[in-house]
Design an enzyme around this catalytic site. Structure first.
Site, PDB file in Angstrom:
ATOM      1  N   LYS A   1       8.590   1.309  -4.090  1.00 51.21           N
ATOM      2  CA  LYS A   1       7.786   0.787  -3.071  1.00 51.21           C
ATOM      3  C   LYS A   1       7.467  -0.398  -4.072  1.00 51.21           C
ATOM      4  CE  LYS A   1       5.425   0.141   0.857  1.00 51.21           C
ATOM      5  NZ  LYS A   1       4.404   0.813   2.004  1.00 51.21           N
TER       6      LYS A   1
ATOM      7  N   SER B   1       4.162   3.294   7.813  1.00 51.52           N
ATOM      8  CA  SER B   1       4.741   2.130   6.874  1.00 51.52           C
ATOM      9  C   SER B   1       5.516   3.353   6.186  1.00 51.52           C
ATOM     10  CB  SER B   1       3.807   1.907   5.898  1.00 51.52           C
ATOM     11  OG  SER B   1       3.489   0.784   6.722  1.00 51.52           O
TER      12      SER B   1
ATOM     13  N   SER C   1       5.825  -0.621   5.852  1.00 43.71           N
ATOM     14  CA  SER C   1       5.909  -1.506   4.678  1.00 43.71           C
ATOM     15  C   SER C   1       7.290  -1.006   3.952  1.00 43.71           C
ATOM     16  CB  SER C   1       4.568  -1.729   4.404  1.00 43.71           C
ATOM     17  OG  SER C   1       3.733  -0.650   4.118  1.00 43.71           O
TER      18      SER C   1
END
Length: 483
Positions: free
Chosen positions: A78, A177, A153
């Site tokens: 990420k 997320s 996210s």
């Protein structure tokens, strides 16, 4: 099946048998990204040259007889994790040129385990959305329907995994997320028990990478199979070597059961603060039916369940009181004025969020004390049950919505509109008390979108929902590549 749609466990078996090399797996993944990611936009910071070099090193290490947990496996990370030599922006334009000097602790653990890092995956601005888009890297699309979000996210990671851009990915979770993008994209993810995996180097730029203990937020694994989640969690788990790691290591207890029929499961599909859409309810029912068919004990209600209205409100208070901690003074004063104008009778989640944004330290301490009472309630519940099955959000992936005023957005649930952030109450069910939760695919909506559910387990009992996820994968099926 294409090599890069295999699981990490399958790739490892092929590498150990000499059937494939890491260079071949890495080149296949890179070719797939170059061919397909223009339509998805999952990989926002490619690192292909270093990936190919790492793959060559992995093949040489294996030729010398080495065998590490992820040796030669292509993975992604990420964007919010620090990686030396690559930008870490959290999607914030003012941080477009921020390049950290050292790796996040989890990136270091990936490399030590022999993983080949292909690049970094897209996120929302400041990680503050249930979608993944920002001015620097653009919008990540859902692989099943490009008009819909991949989630946030960790949306870039989820979309990339669904498309075969690597076998594993590092994500993080504060408000679903990890779990929401997994649910939207049809993959697996695990939100670990709070504090289980060190978070140093997963910090908003330009903040220093300090070994702090975060409230609510965790880092965790994402994959295309339940077994791969355990594989990556075993690499990630453990305290920061700069603090708690000086004194102790982590040894998680084994899963409570090895057979599906031995599990005791509480199934929830209704929340007092928001309705559950029909597609998600059907996914929960599909899992419940599989459990019942296996002989598992399944209940739909329990007096031991902590009060869901109080839990949802408390989660919003803790979440939003932290989210504004670094707001500019003038913005904070505007929030104070708005909160002061609320009616004392307004007990909506919108009101709870606004009041929480201007919490005093005393207010926060009172909320934290109530959280401890909820944790005690969960301990009592998990003396009678092994896991809780429930939704992750009320709907499958929704259409892209880039309205900059998130508090004015609405979510459509079977034709009725609700405040956008109200959908977080399901994610908060595990996040507020710090419990582990595994997201698994549970079917498709009538229009073909993935539907997932979460399996919540007891604190530091992460192996229990992970094992349950593996058994359910065998019973109802798992990841399916987008058509």
């Amino acid at each position: 099946m294409k090599s890069n749609l295999r699981s990490a466990e399958e790739m490892l078996a092929a590498l150990r048998a000499g059937e494939v090399t890491s260079v071949e797996l890495t080149d296949e993944a890179i070719a797939r990204i170059e061919r397909e990611d223009k339509a998805i936009n999952a990989i926002c910071v490619p690192d292909f040259d270093r990936a190919r070099a790492a793959a060559r090193d992995a093949d040489q290490a294996r030729a010398r007889g080495e065998d590490r947990p992820l040796l030669g496996i292509p993975v992604t990370v990420k964007e919010s994790y620090d990686m030396a030599g690559l930008p870490t922006t959290w999607g914030m334009p003012q941080q477009a040129n921020h390049v950290p000097a050292e790796d996040a602790v989890q990136v270091s653990r990936l490399k030590a385990a022999g993983a080949v890092i292909l690049g970094k995956t897209n996120v929302p601005l400041g990680l503050q959305d249930i979608q993944s888009f920002n001015e620097i890297h653009g919008t990540t699309n859902n692989p099943w329907n490009h008009e819909r979000t991949s989630g946030g996210s960790s949306g870039g990671s989820a979309a990339g995994l669904a498309c075969g851009f690597g076998a594993l990915s590092l994500g993080s979770d504060l408000a679903g997320s990890l779990r929401t993008p997994a649910h939207f994209c049809g993959i697996y993810a695990h939100k670990p028990t709070v504090g289980l995996a060190a978070t140093r180097g997963m910090v908003a730029p330009p903040g220093p990478a300090l070994p702090t203990d975060l409230d609510l937020a965790v880092v965790g694994p994402m994959a295309r199979t339940a077994g791969d989640l355990t594989l990556l969690l075993d690499v990630m788990a453990g305290p920061d070597p700069l603090t708690h790691g000086v004194a102790y290591n982590v040894t998680l207890p084994p899963a409570r059961h090895e057979r599906l029929g031995d599990f005791r499961v509480l199934v929830l599909d209704e929340h007092p603060l928001i309705p559950t859409g029909a597609a998600v309810r059907a996914g929960v029912d599909r899992v419940a039916d599989a459990l019942i068919a296996s002989g598992a004990r399944v209940e739909r209600h329990s007096p031991l369940l902590p009060d869901l209205t109080e839990a949802g409100t408390l989660y919003m208070q803790l979440l939003f009181s932290g989210s504004v901690a670094r707001f500019p003074v003038d913005a904070y004063e505007q929030l104070r004025a708005s909160a002061a104008g609320l009616s004392a009778d307004d007990r909506s989640l919108d009101a709870a969020r606004l009041r929480a944004m201007v919490f005093s330290h005393r207010d926060w301490m009172e909320a934290n004390t109530l959280r401890e009472l909820h944790r005690h309630g969960w301990r009592q519940l998990f003396a009678e049950f092994d896991a809780v099955v429930c939704p992750i959000t009320p709907t499958p992936a929704f259409p892209h919505n880039h309205d900059p005023d998130l508090l004015e957005r609405r979510i459509d649930i079977d034709g009725a509109e609700y405040p956008y952030f109200d959908q977080l109450v399901w994610a908060g069910l595990a996040t507020m008390p710090g419990l582990p939760a595994t997201a698994i695919p549970a079917g498709r909506s009538p229009d073909g979108l993935p539907v997932g559910v979460q399996l919540i387990g007891p604190m530091f009992g992460d192996r229990t929902p992970l094992r349950l996820a593996e058994l359910l994968e065998q019973a109802i099926g798992g990841f399916r590549a987008p058509e």
